[in-house]
Design a protein around this motif. Structure first.
Motif, short mmCIF file in Angstrom:
data_model
loop_
_atom_site.label_atom_id
_atom_site.label_comp_id
_atom_site.label_asym_id
_atom_site.label_seq_id
_atom_site.Cartn_x
_atom_site.Cartn_y
_atom_site.Cartn_z
N ARG A 284 4.83 -14.03 -7.94
CA ARG A 284 4.56 -15.25 -7.19
C ARG A 284 4.94 -15.10 -5.66
O ARG A 284 4.33 -15.81 -4.86
N ASN A 285 5.93 -14.38 -5.67
CA ASN A 285 6.28 -14.08 -4.13
C ASN A 285 5.97 -12.67 -3.51
O ASN A 285 6.64 -11.83 -4.03
N THR A 286 5.07 -12.68 -2.69
CA THR A 286 4.72 -11.41 -2.14
C THR A 286 4.58 -11.55 -0.51
O THR A 286 4.00 -12.62 -0.11
N TRP A 287 4.79 -10.66 0.20
CA TRP A 287 4.65 -10.66 1.70
C TRP A 287 4.65 -9.27 2.22
O TRP A 287 5.42 -8.53 1.84
N PRO A 288 4.19 -9.30 3.45
CA PRO A 288 4.19 -7.91 4.50
C PRO A 288 5.52 -7.91 4.93
O PRO A 288 6.17 -8.85 5.58
N ALA A 289 6.09 -6.69 5.00
CA ALA A 289 7.36 -6.31 5.68
C ALA A 289 7.15 -5.04 6.38
O ALA A 289 6.43 -4.26 6.39
N VAL A 290 8.31 -5.00 7.21
CA VAL A 290 8.56 -3.37 7.98
C VAL A 290 9.72 -3.05 7.69
O VAL A 290 10.99 -3.73 7.69
N LEU A 291 9.96 -1.74 7.24
CA LEU A 291 11.25 -1.11 6.88
C LEU A 291 11.98 -1.09 8.01
O LEU A 291 11.71 -0.23 9.10
N ALA A 292 13.29 -1.50 8.27
CA ALA A 292 14.11 -1.52 9.13
C ALA A 292 15.31 -0.49 9.14
O ALA A 292 15.64 0.00 10.21
N ASP A 293 15.65 -0.37 7.89
CA ASP A 293 16.90 0.41 7.63
C ASP A 293 16.92 1.04 5.99
O ASP A 293 16.46 0.22 5.13
N VAL A 294 17.43 2.24 5.82
CA VAL A 294 17.83 2.71 4.64
C VAL A 294 19.28 3.41 4.64
O VAL A 294 19.44 4.02 5.19
N GLN A 295 19.89 3.03 3.57
CA GLN A 295 21.34 3.38 3.44
C GLN A 295 21.48 3.67 2.07
O GLN A 295 21.00 3.13 0.88
N GLN A 296 22.58 4.81 1.85
CA GLN A 296 23.02 5.05 0.49
C GLN A 296 23.82 3.72 -0.12
O GLN A 296 24.62 3.23 0.69
N HIS A 297 23.68 3.39 -1.27
CA HIS A 297 24.42 2.33 -1.89
C HIS A 297 24.57 2.62 -3.52
O HIS A 297 23.86 2.34 -4.30
N GLY A 298 25.65 3.18 -3.49
CA GLY A 298 26.05 3.87 -5.04
C GLY A 298 25.07 4.92 -5.34
O GLY A 298 24.68 5.87 -4.63
N ASP A 299 24.60 4.65 -6.42
CA ASP A 299 23.53 5.62 -6.94
C ASP A 299 21.87 5.41 -6.50
O ASP A 299 21.18 6.14 -6.85
N SER A 300 21.90 4.12 -6.00
CA SER A 300 20.52 3.84 -5.40
C SER A 300 20.70 3.59 -3.64
O SER A 300 21.77 3.92 -3.12
#
Length: 347
Positions: A284-300
């Motif tokens: 029910r919740n969808t929206w366009p976005a822009v990727l700002a940052d990616v960081q390691q977070h545990g195994d994900s």
């Protein structure tokens, strides 16, 4: 009446602390908050090291406001332990009982019992410089408990330890706190220390209590951005209108919960799905976005996205590679209504 019943009002330059604290016998409370929130000021006020400008402070029914630090039935473990470097571990622990009137032999007997309880019976003759970090922490705890304190204060008790020692010492500390019949207050910025060691959490920001309760309550319904980050949730505030919450900029989030009036809506980063194109189907919740940052977070990987709202998402490295994620990339965000939690902002 609670064993500790306090309203701590203290001034430190332009900063003003004004918080209420109650702790029951045998209860451990963690005081959590960002740097500068007033945690250490509160601890120093309880110990008598920072004067109160208002409020009240009773411990076991006794008014402590005019009682000097050394006469308060309080044990303190400071962040850096502050063991006397010229004294042995045994004499460090015996120091408090000696100050309380015991002779040398009796004080040493008390110290020996406590060193045995914390697993350091064979280390009594060692000076602090000959102890590991974990051992020094246990000596500091034994020293604080050797005076049978009505209130035990722990200031960031595990912060000085490395990760492995911290894990081991945390379990030992939890056992000792469970056996302490008095009240215990832990000042910490580490949510794991608080969740493992404390029965109840009190969150302070800018010198005020913003939320308190047990771990389940705090983690399920955060009420400030700091608390949301602490428990790892995306949090937004808006106006509830049934199954929807409209944020201040007009953006609307849908939930299966029903809420009216001033409300929060929260969801974990793991509930956020990323798509290269606008998705079809159930979300029910969808929206366009822009990727700002990616960081390691545990195994994900923890992905931060800008758009109508800022949001954090957790995805696998494989999924990130498949989508070829790079900063500035345009994506679509989807969050199922059933994955959100909406609740009143008051109460």
């Amino acid at each position: 009446m609670s064993l500790l019943d306090a309203r701590l009002v203290a001034e430190r330059g332009a900063f003003r602390l004004d918080i209420g604290l109650r702790i029951e016998p045998g209860e451990t409370v963690a005081l959590l908050g960002p740097n500068g929130a007033g945690k250490t000021t509160a601890l120093r006020a309880l110990a008598g090291l920072t004067p109160l400008s208002g409020g009240h402070l009773t411990l076991g029914g006794e008014d402590l406001r005019g009682t000097p630090t050394e006469r308060r039935p309080i044990g303190v473990v400071f962040q850096d332990y502050l063991l006397f470097p010229h004294l042995s571990a045994r004499d460090n622990v015996a120091f408090g009982p000696r100050r309380h009137g015991l002779d040398r032999r009796a004080a040493h007997a008390v110290a020996d019992r406590w060193l045995d309880r914390v697993g350091l019976a064979e280390h009594g003759r060692r000076k602090p410089r000959q102890l590991s970090g974990g051992q020094a922490q246990r000596v500091a705890l034994a020293r604080a408990l050797a005076v049978d304190p009505v209130l035990l204060l722990l200031d960031e008790p595990l912060a000085a330890l490395d990760a492995r020692t911290r894990l081991e010492t945390r379990g030992e500390l939890r056992r000792h706190l469970a056996e302490h019949p008095g009240a215990t207050l832990i000042v910490t910025h580490d949510p794991l220390d608080a969740l493992v060691l404390a029965d109840r959490l009190v969150i302070v920001e800018h010198g005020r209590v913003v939320q308190e309760g047990d771990a389940a309550t705090i983690t399920a319904r955060p009420r400030t951005d700091y608390v949301a980050r602490l428990v790892g949730l995306n949090l937004y505030r808006g106006r509830g209108g049934g199954h929807t919450v409209e944020l201040s900029d007009g953006f609307v989030l849908t939930s299966t919960d029903i809420v009216h009036g001033d409300a929060f809506v929260a969801f974990p980063p793991a509930a956020v799905a990323l798509h290269p194109h606008q998705p079809d189907g159930s979300p029910r919740n969808t929206w366009p976005a822009v990727l700002a940052d990616v960081q390691q977070h545990g195994d994900s990987l923890r992905v931060r996205l800008d758009g109508p709202i800022s949001v954090a998402a957790d995805i696998t490295p494989a999924a990130a590679a498949q989508m070829g994620l790079t900063p500035g990339q345009e994506l679509w965000v989807a969050v199922k209504a059933a994955e959100t939690r909406a609740y009143p902002a008051s109460g």
